[in-house]
Design an enzyme around this catalytic site. Sequence first.
Site, PDB file in Angstrom:
ATOM      1  N   SER A 195       0.438  -1.344  -0.016  1.00  0.00           N
ATOM      2  CA  SER A 195       0.160   0.117  -0.030  1.00  0.00           C
ATOM      3  C   SER A 195       0.992   1.544   0.320  1.00  0.00           C
ATOM      4  CB  SER A 195      -0.865   0.540   1.095  1.00  0.00           C
ATOM      5  OG  SER A 195      -0.356  -0.237   2.285  1.00  0.00           O
ATOM      6  N   HIS A 255      -1.883  -2.858  -6.360  1.00  0.00           N
ATOM      7  CA  HIS A 255      -2.545  -2.261  -4.866  1.00  0.00           C
ATOM      8  C   HIS A 255      -4.193  -2.394  -4.940  1.00  0.00           C
ATOM      9  CE1 HIS A 255      -3.236   0.487  -1.261  1.00  0.00           C
ATOM     10  NE2 HIS A 255      -3.536  -0.808  -1.196  1.00  0.00           N
ATOM     11  N   GLU A 280      -5.144   0.603  -7.801  1.00  0.00           N
ATOM     12  CA  GLU A 280      -4.178   0.807  -8.485  1.00  0.00           C
ATOM     13  C   GLU A 280      -2.046   0.210  -8.794  1.00  0.00           C
ATOM     14  OE1 GLU A 280      -3.230   4.844  -5.423  1.00  0.00           O
ATOM     15  OE2 GLU A 280      -2.975   2.594  -5.246  1.00  0.00           O
ATOM     16  N   ASN A 320      -3.519   6.328  -0.765  1.00  0.00           N
ATOM     17  CA  ASN A 320      -3.083   6.252   0.642  1.00  0.00           C
ATOM     18  C   ASN A 320      -2.436   7.693   0.898  1.00  0.00           C
ATOM     19  OD1 ASN A 320      -3.961   4.216   2.702  1.00  0.00           O
ATOM     20  ND2 ASN A 320      -2.888   2.796   0.920  1.00  0.00           N
TER      21      ASN A 320
END
Length: 285
Positions: free
Chosen positions: A119, A140, A152, A190
Amino acid sequence: MTIKTVGVVGTGTMGSGIAQTCAQNGFSVLLYDINDTIVQKALNGITKRLQILVGKGKITEKEFKESMDRIETCTELSEMKRCDLVIEAVPEKLNLKKEVFRKLDEICSEETILVTNTSSFSVTDIASVTNMPRRVAGLHFFNPAPLMPLVEVVKGIRTSKKIVNTLNQFVLSLRKEPVTCEDTPGFIVNRIARPFYNEALKIAGERLATMEQIDRIMKKAGNFKMGPFELQDLIGIDVNFSTTESVYQGFFGEGRFRPHYLQQRMLQSGKIGRKVGEGYFRYEN
């Protein structure tokens, strides 16, 4: 290249969710962990989740059986040589991930694509331990993987364009939305999410509002499906804290990404969320 068999290394929440997603969308899946007990627990979890979908009328009994038939388990990493794509989903510890990639690089064919579900760690750094960093990328998924629509696709400095294109097509075949991003700390989601959690922790830490109030406000006024504390409990406070630390270090200590001590105290107490029955809130069932 054509992806038919997907290997998943790690059977935790993310690994088993990714395996389920791939199996439901027609891919043969080889699910690996270090022993039979852990692997069987993950397989039981996938079975229960799919049975719930049958009960809700989301999938048929036939689709349930076909999905389960596509999943094979193993406890020898060397079995990954049979896969066209291997997705690493081990705990968020950089040294562990690098060790997995060193081994996969030796085991797998040169044509096998190797991806990490990290992440926040650098894909370029993880790829550096392999002899063919061009075939290493980030993929991800978000928790819970079977439900969350976004993935992602992270391009390391040396990831080939062909690999990125193949992974985008793979994500589309999972009926999910791929977004390609560069290898920066926290990638896109994130990085954006850090203030969502950090500011909530600061407000709670300064006793300006309770956690319940903050979550309620964010859902009612911000139209979020979950508040920042409820969401941390779902993801795992340990995972969330690790990601915050990684992003903070990745930006060389930039203040807006600084972790909060309250989150660290929760981790130290062992109250890390739903998976243990208690985090910021208690979960009886």
